[in-house]
Design a protein around this motif. Sequence first.
Motif, PDB file in Angstrom:
ATOM      1  N   ARG A 152       7.330  29.713 -21.751  1.00  0.00           N
ATOM      2  CA  ARG A 152       7.958  30.480 -20.672  1.00  0.00           C
ATOM      3  C   ARG A 152       7.196  31.771 -20.412  1.00  0.00           C
ATOM      4  O   ARG A 152       6.935  32.128 -19.253  1.00  0.00           O
ATOM      5  CB  ARG A 152       9.420  30.782 -21.031  1.00  0.00           C
ATOM      6  N   ARG A 153       6.811  32.471 -21.467  1.00  0.00           N
ATOM      7  CA  ARG A 153       6.081  33.734 -21.280  1.00  0.00           C
ATOM      8  C   ARG A 153       4.745  33.504 -20.591  1.00  0.00           C
ATOM      9  O   ARG A 153       4.370  34.238 -19.665  1.00  0.00           O
ATOM     10  CB  ARG A 153       5.870  34.423 -22.644  1.00  0.00           C
ATOM     11  N   THR A 154       4.017  32.489 -21.017  1.00  0.00           N
ATOM     12  CA  THR A 154       2.716  32.211 -20.399  1.00  0.00           C
ATOM     13  C   THR A 154       2.884  31.830 -18.937  1.00  0.00           C
ATOM     14  O   THR A 154       2.146  32.319 -18.069  1.00  0.00           O
ATOM     15  CB  THR A 154       2.004  31.083 -21.162  1.00  0.00           C
ATOM     16  N   SER A 155       3.836  30.962 -18.646  1.00  0.00           N
ATOM     17  CA  SER A 155       4.067  30.516 -17.276  1.00  0.00           C
ATOM     18  C   SER A 155       4.435  31.686 -16.369  1.00  0.00           C
ATOM     19  O   SER A 155       3.927  31.808 -15.246  1.00  0.00           O
ATOM     20  CB  SER A 155       5.178  29.455 -17.263  1.00  0.00           C
ATOM     21  N   GLN A 156       5.287  32.564 -16.869  1.00  0.00           N
ATOM     22  CA  GLN A 156       5.705  33.710 -16.052  1.00  0.00           C
ATOM     23  C   GLN A 156       4.569  34.700 -15.859  1.00  0.00           C
ATOM     24  O   GLN A 156       4.355  35.209 -14.751  1.00  0.00           O
ATOM     25  CB  GLN A 156       6.914  34.382 -16.703  1.00  0.00           C
ATOM     26  N   ARG A 157       3.834  34.990 -16.912  1.00  0.00           N
ATOM     27  CA  ARG A 157       2.762  35.986 -16.792  1.00  0.00           C
ATOM     28  C   ARG A 157       1.667  35.510 -15.862  1.00  0.00           C
ATOM     29  O   ARG A 157       1.105  36.294 -15.090  1.00  0.00           O
ATOM     30  CB  ARG A 157       2.177  36.291 -18.178  1.00  0.00           C
ATOM     31  N   MET A 158       1.362  34.202 -15.917  1.00  0.00           N
ATOM     32  CA  MET A 158       0.310  33.653 -15.063  1.00  0.00           C
ATOM     33  C   MET A 158       0.825  33.273 -13.671  1.00  0.00           C
ATOM     34  O   MET A 158       0.033  32.862 -12.828  1.00  0.00           O
ATOM     35  CB  MET A 158      -0.309  32.414 -15.716  1.00  0.00           C
ATOM     36  N   ALA A 159       2.145  33.410 -13.461  1.00  0.00           N
ATOM     37  CA  ALA A 159       2.754  32.970 -12.200  1.00  0.00           C
ATOM     38  C   ALA A 159       2.366  31.526 -11.909  1.00  0.00           C
ATOM     39  O   ALA A 159       1.993  31.163 -10.794  1.00  0.00           O
ATOM     40  CB  ALA A 159       2.349  33.891 -11.044  1.00  0.00           C
ATOM     41  N   LEU A 160       2.436  30.717 -12.943  1.00  0.00           N
ATOM     42  CA  LEU A 160       2.009  29.326 -12.861  1.00  0.00           C
ATOM     43  C   LEU A 160       3.122  28.446 -13.422  1.00  0.00           C
ATOM     44  O   LEU A 160       3.149  28.142 -14.611  1.00  0.00           O
ATOM     45  CB  LEU A 160       0.709  29.118 -13.650  1.00  0.00           C
ATOM     46  N   ARG A 161       4.031  28.062 -12.550  1.00  0.00           N
ATOM     47  CA  ARG A 161       5.143  27.215 -12.971  1.00  0.00           C
ATOM     48  C   ARG A 161       4.839  25.774 -12.549  1.00  0.00           C
ATOM     49  O   ARG A 161       4.600  25.495 -11.375  1.00  0.00           O
ATOM     50  CB  ARG A 161       6.454  27.675 -12.338  1.00  0.00           C
ATOM     51  N   THR A 162       4.843  24.874 -13.493  1.00  0.00           N
ATOM     52  CA  THR A 162       4.508  23.480 -13.235  1.00  0.00           C
ATOM     53  C   THR A 162       5.654  22.575 -13.680  1.00  0.00           C
ATOM     54  O   THR A 162       6.598  23.022 -14.336  1.00  0.00           O
ATOM     55  CB  THR A 162       3.223  23.092 -13.999  1.00  0.00           C
ATOM     56  N   GLU A 163       5.547  21.302 -13.325  1.00  0.00           N
ATOM     57  CA  GLU A 163       6.551  20.341 -13.785  1.00  0.00           C
ATOM     58  C   GLU A 163       6.603  20.310 -15.308  1.00  0.00           C
ATOM     59  O   GLU A 163       7.673  20.168 -15.905  1.00  0.00           O
ATOM     60  CB  GLU A 163       6.227  18.947 -13.239  1.00  0.00           C
ATOM     61  N   ALA A 164       5.441  20.434 -15.942  1.00  0.00           N
ATOM     62  CA  ALA A 164       5.401  20.422 -17.402  1.00  0.00           C
ATOM     63  C   ALA A 164       6.044  21.677 -17.983  1.00  0.00           C
ATOM     64  O   ALA A 164       6.881  21.601 -18.891  1.00  0.00           O
ATOM     65  CB  ALA A 164       3.960  20.293 -17.885  1.00  0.00           C
ATOM     66  N   ALA A 166       8.195  23.688 -16.726  1.00  0.00           N
ATOM     67  CA  ALA A 166       9.636  23.731 -16.467  1.00  0.00           C
ATOM     68  C   ALA A 166      10.407  22.946 -17.532  1.00  0.00           C
ATOM     69  O   ALA A 166      11.544  23.284 -17.862  1.00  0.00           O
ATOM     70  CB  ALA A 166       9.940  23.173 -15.086  1.00  0.00           C
ATOM     71  N   ARG A 167       9.794  21.914 -18.080  1.00  0.00           N
ATOM     72  CA  ARG A 167      10.454  21.118 -19.121  1.00  0.00           C
ATOM     73  C   ARG A 167      10.232  21.713 -20.506  1.00  0.00           C
ATOM     74  O   ARG A 167      11.172  21.828 -21.293  1.00  0.00           O
ATOM     75  CB  ARG A 167       9.952  19.676 -19.050  1.00  0.00           C
ATOM     76  N   PHE A 168       8.999  22.091 -20.803  1.00  0.00           N
ATOM     77  CA  PHE A 168       8.718  22.631 -22.131  1.00  0.00           C
ATOM     78  C   PHE A 168       9.475  23.925 -22.397  1.00  0.00           C
ATOM     79  O   PHE A 168       9.905  24.179 -23.525  1.00  0.00           O
ATOM     80  CB  PHE A 168       7.218  22.871 -22.301  1.00  0.00           C
ATOM     81  N   GLU A 169       9.640  24.764 -21.375  1.00  0.00           N
ATOM     82  CA  GLU A 169      10.305  26.045 -21.612  1.00  0.00           C
ATOM     83  C   GLU A 169      11.802  25.888 -21.833  1.00  0.00           C
ATOM     84  O   GLU A 169      12.464  26.803 -22.320  1.00  0.00           O
ATOM     85  CB  GLU A 169      10.032  27.013 -20.467  1.00  0.00           C
ATOM     86  N   ARG A 170      12.339  24.723 -21.506  1.00  0.00           N
ATOM     87  CA  ARG A 170      13.747  24.424 -21.790  1.00  0.00           C
ATOM     88  C   ARG A 170      13.911  23.647 -23.094  1.00  0.00           C
ATOM     89  O   ARG A 170      15.016  23.501 -23.590  1.00  0.00           O
ATOM     90  CB  ARG A 170      14.367  23.634 -20.639  1.00  0.00           C
ATOM     91  N   GLY A 171      12.803  23.135 -23.612  1.00  0.00           N
ATOM     92  CA  GLY A 171      12.848  22.368 -24.841  1.00  0.00           C
ATOM     93  C   GLY A 171      12.894  20.877 -24.568  1.00  0.00           C
ATOM     94  O   GLY A 171      13.728  20.408 -23.788  1.00  0.00           O
ATOM     95  N   VAL A 172      11.980  20.129 -25.155  1.00  0.00           N
ATOM     96  CA  VAL A 172      11.955  18.677 -25.014  1.00  0.00           C
ATOM     97  C   VAL A 172      12.301  18.045 -26.358  1.00  0.00           C
ATOM     98  O   VAL A 172      12.280  18.696 -27.402  1.00  0.00           O
ATOM     99  CB  VAL A 172      10.587  18.167 -24.508  1.00  0.00           C
ATOM    100  N   ASP A 173      12.627  16.765 -26.330  1.00  0.00           N
ATOM    101  CA  ASP A 173      13.019  16.039 -27.529  1.00  0.00           C
ATOM    102  C   ASP A 173      11.796  15.810 -28.406  1.00  0.00           C
ATOM    103  O   ASP A 173      10.881  15.072 -28.027  1.00  0.00           O
ATOM    104  CB  ASP A 173      13.653  14.708 -27.119  1.00  0.00           C
TER     105      ASP A 173
END
Length: 268
Positions: A152-164, A166-173
Motif C-alpha cells: 500500500r505504501r509503495t503504491s500510494q507513494r508512486m501513485a501507481l495503483r494496479t489490479e495487483a 489493489a489485491r495485495f494491499e488488502r491481503g491475499v490467501d
Amino acid sequence: DRARRGPRRTLPVRILDRRRCARVRLTVMSGVVVGPSPAHLQRRLAHAGMRPINNVVDATNLAMLETNQPTHAYDAARLARGLRIRLARVGETIATLDGATRACTDDDLLICDGADVPVGIAGVMGGLDSEISATTTEIALEAAWFEPSGIRRTSQRMALRTEASARFERGVDPLGIDHAVARVAAILRESCPGLVVHAGAADPRTPHLPRPRRATLRVAQVGRILGTPMTAAAIRTTLGRMGFAVRGAGPDRKSTRLNSSPVSESRM
C-alpha cells in the motif's frame, strides 16, 4: 489442470526481506506460443473491464479475477539464475511495464533477477525488460504473498495503483497460490495445447506467512440462516469444494479451518 507435466526445472528463489515477502512460488512452463487469446477469453476480460494483451498475460489476469491471487509471468530466459526479493536502495530506478522509469526508496520491495537487477516492483507492476514477447517460448510464473501495508505504501507513494496492488494491499490467501498457478496453466493451455508445466517449482516460505484460522460452525444454525436444512455431510462437501478443510467436533458442530489470512474468526 490438464497441462502435461514435465521434468524438473527449478529456478532458485531467495527471499532477503522475510517479513515483507513470506512466500514465493516460481513455476517454469514450456511449450508457450505467444499470440492472441481465444475470442471467448478476450470477451471475458473485456466484460470485466480489462484489455486483452496476449494469451500469457490474459491467462494471468483471468486467473486473478477468478482466484483473487495476482501472478506475473516472466520470460524464463531472463531469469536463468532465478529471483531475489529485497528492499530497494535509495535512488534505485526501474523501468516498469507502462514505460515509465520510477525512482525507489528503501521502503519499496523489489523483485530482482539472479544478478540483482530489478525486474519488478513487488505486488505492484512488472519491469519492462523482462516482459513476455512474441519470441517467448518458456515462462517463469511468479506467485507470492506480500505484506499488505508495504504494498500500500509503495503504491500510494508512486501513485501507481494496479489490479495487483489493489489485491495485495488488502491481503491475499497465502494458501491459494497453488490453485492460482493451476488456473493460469489451465487457461493458457486453451491457446497452447503443447503447454508443459515443469515439476520442481521453487516455493520458499518464511515464518511470517499467515497461518490458517479456525472458525466454529453449527449445522443447525446454517439451516436457519439459509432457510433450508443441510446435513453435516452436505456442508462438508460444499466447503471442501471451496477449499476449506473441515473437521467434525460433535454431532451438531463442525470446526472449519479457513484457508485465508485476512478473515477473522467467526462463530455461527
